[in-house]
Scaffold this active site. Structure first.
Site, short mmCIF file in Angstrom:
data_model
loop_
_atom_site.label_atom_id
_atom_site.label_comp_id
_atom_site.label_asym_id
_atom_site.label_seq_id
_atom_site.Cartn_x
_atom_site.Cartn_y
_atom_site.Cartn_z
N CYS A 1 -15.88 4.59 1.47
CA CYS A 1 -17.32 4.98 1.41
C CYS A 1 -18.14 4.20 2.14
O CYS A 1 -18.41 2.83 1.76
CB CYS A 1 -17.80 4.98 -0.18
SG CYS A 1 -19.11 5.31 -0.43
N CYS B 1 -21.44 3.29 0.49
CA CYS B 1 -21.24 2.49 -0.56
C CYS B 1 -21.12 0.91 -0.19
O CYS B 1 -21.86 -0.02 -0.79
CB CYS B 1 -20.20 2.87 -1.42
SG CYS B 1 -20.07 4.37 -1.73
N ASP B 2 -20.45 0.86 1.11
CA ASP B 2 -19.83 -0.69 1.06
C ASP B 2 -20.34 -1.21 2.68
O ASP B 2 -20.11 -2.33 3.00
CB ASP B 2 -18.35 -0.59 1.30
CG ASP B 2 -17.63 -0.16 -0.07
OD1 ASP B 2 -18.60 -0.68 -0.94
OD2 ASP B 2 -16.49 0.38 -0.38
#
Ligand code: NAP
Length: 309
Positions: free
Chosen positions: A133, A136-137
């Site tokens: 992701c 997200c990261d």
């Protein structure tokens, strides 16, 4: 007491089904799943959802869908279906938190989850440099090198997004030709921070002190192996439908996608309906998922009405 309708999963399909079912006074119980909001929680800007000419952030869109369903009385529980018994009626849903629910009708909208490469080092290093992701990261890779594996729209999108943070992004794809749409390919090709390693098979994720240091690949044309140095590895190779908990009680295709009746959301089990990506290997769009969520709620409503009269 048995619920009239239980909805499993909360992507665009589950939320839309919840809105329609709640407005039809079915008081749906919605079991959210372990990723409430589904895949759109992992994206940034959604540019093709009708009604948002300036685009909308995926998580914002999902939050407003949930609010809309709550407004009409849908009840949400943060839990995940672990198994179902569809051989009895009311149907039984057992959850990971050891709760049991009964339902007259069931809508399955459990979506699909990111696939992994299944190579040494990969799963152990999730959260230590391996991710599925970018949204997200990506932030954790400021000024670092990143590899994105995949040749589809998701890989192009993730790679392009990750150039916001990374010093360089290398797309590794197993074939010479990309699967991605032309517009997404062009966007990636025109990005000076993106490099390409095509026709290469990932073999292993390398690490030191529990941090990713590289990806070993085999060049398919020469059979030579090479380790590409990187601090981050984003695996973007598609998704698999979340249907394991059904244990074969509903007909699926060989990949696991639920086979719904062509023009409806009816499944092989009377009273069980499927919508969204869990039953769609073809379109997989937020808007098509939302559309089939609406269909599933209407199908369930009509089914319940016919049964109770
Ligand atoms: P996808 O289209 O199925 O592409 C998956 C990619 O990963 C393919 O290039 C595939 O290679 C590769 N791959 C699969 N398994 C692999 C393995 N074990 N090892 C190495 N490579 C592997 O999946 P997606 O990119 O997630 O897209 C899914 C759907 O969502 C598509 O319909 C797409 O158009 C849509 N989407 C749209 C947007 C957008 O329009 N903004 C953004 C994201 C996704 P091969 O090509 O060799 O099969």
């Amino acid at each position: 007491m048995s619920e009239q309708l239980i909805i499993l999963g909360t992507g665009p399909a589950g939320y839309t089904a919840s809105i329609y079912a709640a407005r039809a006074n079915l008081h749906p119980l919605v079991i959210e799943g372990d990723e409430p909001g589904g895949q759109l929680m992992l994206t940034t800007e959604v540019e093709n959802f009708p009604g948002f000419p300036s685009g909308v952030m995926g998580p914002d869109l999902m939050e407003t869908m949930k609010k809309q369903a709550e407004k009409f009385g849908a009840k949400f529980v943060f839990d995940k279906a672990a198994s179902v018994d569809l051989s009895r009626h009311p149907f039984l849903v057992r959850t990971e938190n050891n709760n049991e629910y009964e339902a007259e009708a069931l809508i399955i909208s459990t979506g699909a989850s990111a696939k992994l490469l299944d190579i040494p080092g990969e799963s152990e290093l999730i959260g230590h440099g391996v991710s599925t992701c970018a949204t997200c990261d990506g932030f954790f890779f400021k000024g670092k090198r990143i590899i994105v594996v995949g040749g589809g729209d998701s890989a192009m999108e993730e790679a392009t997004f990750l150039t916001r943070y990374a010093s360089e992004v290398t797309i590794v794809h197993r074939r010479e030709n990309l699967r991605a749409s032309k517009v997404m390919q062009d966007r990636a090709h025109n990005n000076p921070k993106i490099k390409w390693v095509l026709n290469a098979t990932p073999l292993a994720v390398e690490s030191e002190n529990n941090r990713v240091t590289g990806l070993t690949i085999r060049h398919n044309d020469t059979d030579k192996t090479e380790t590409l140095a990187t601090e981050g590895l984003f695996v973007s190779i598609g998704h698999r439908p979340n249907t394991a908990f059904l244990a074969g009680q509903v007909n699926t295709d060989k990949v696991g996608y639920i086979i719904a009746d062509r023009a409806t959301t009816l499944t092989s089990v009377d009273g069980v309906f499927a919508c969204g990506d869990v039953a769609d290997s073809r379109y997989r769009q937020a808007i098509t998922a939302a559309g089939t969520g609406c269909q599933a709620a209407i199908d369930a409503e009509r089914w319940l009405e016919a049964r109770n009269h």
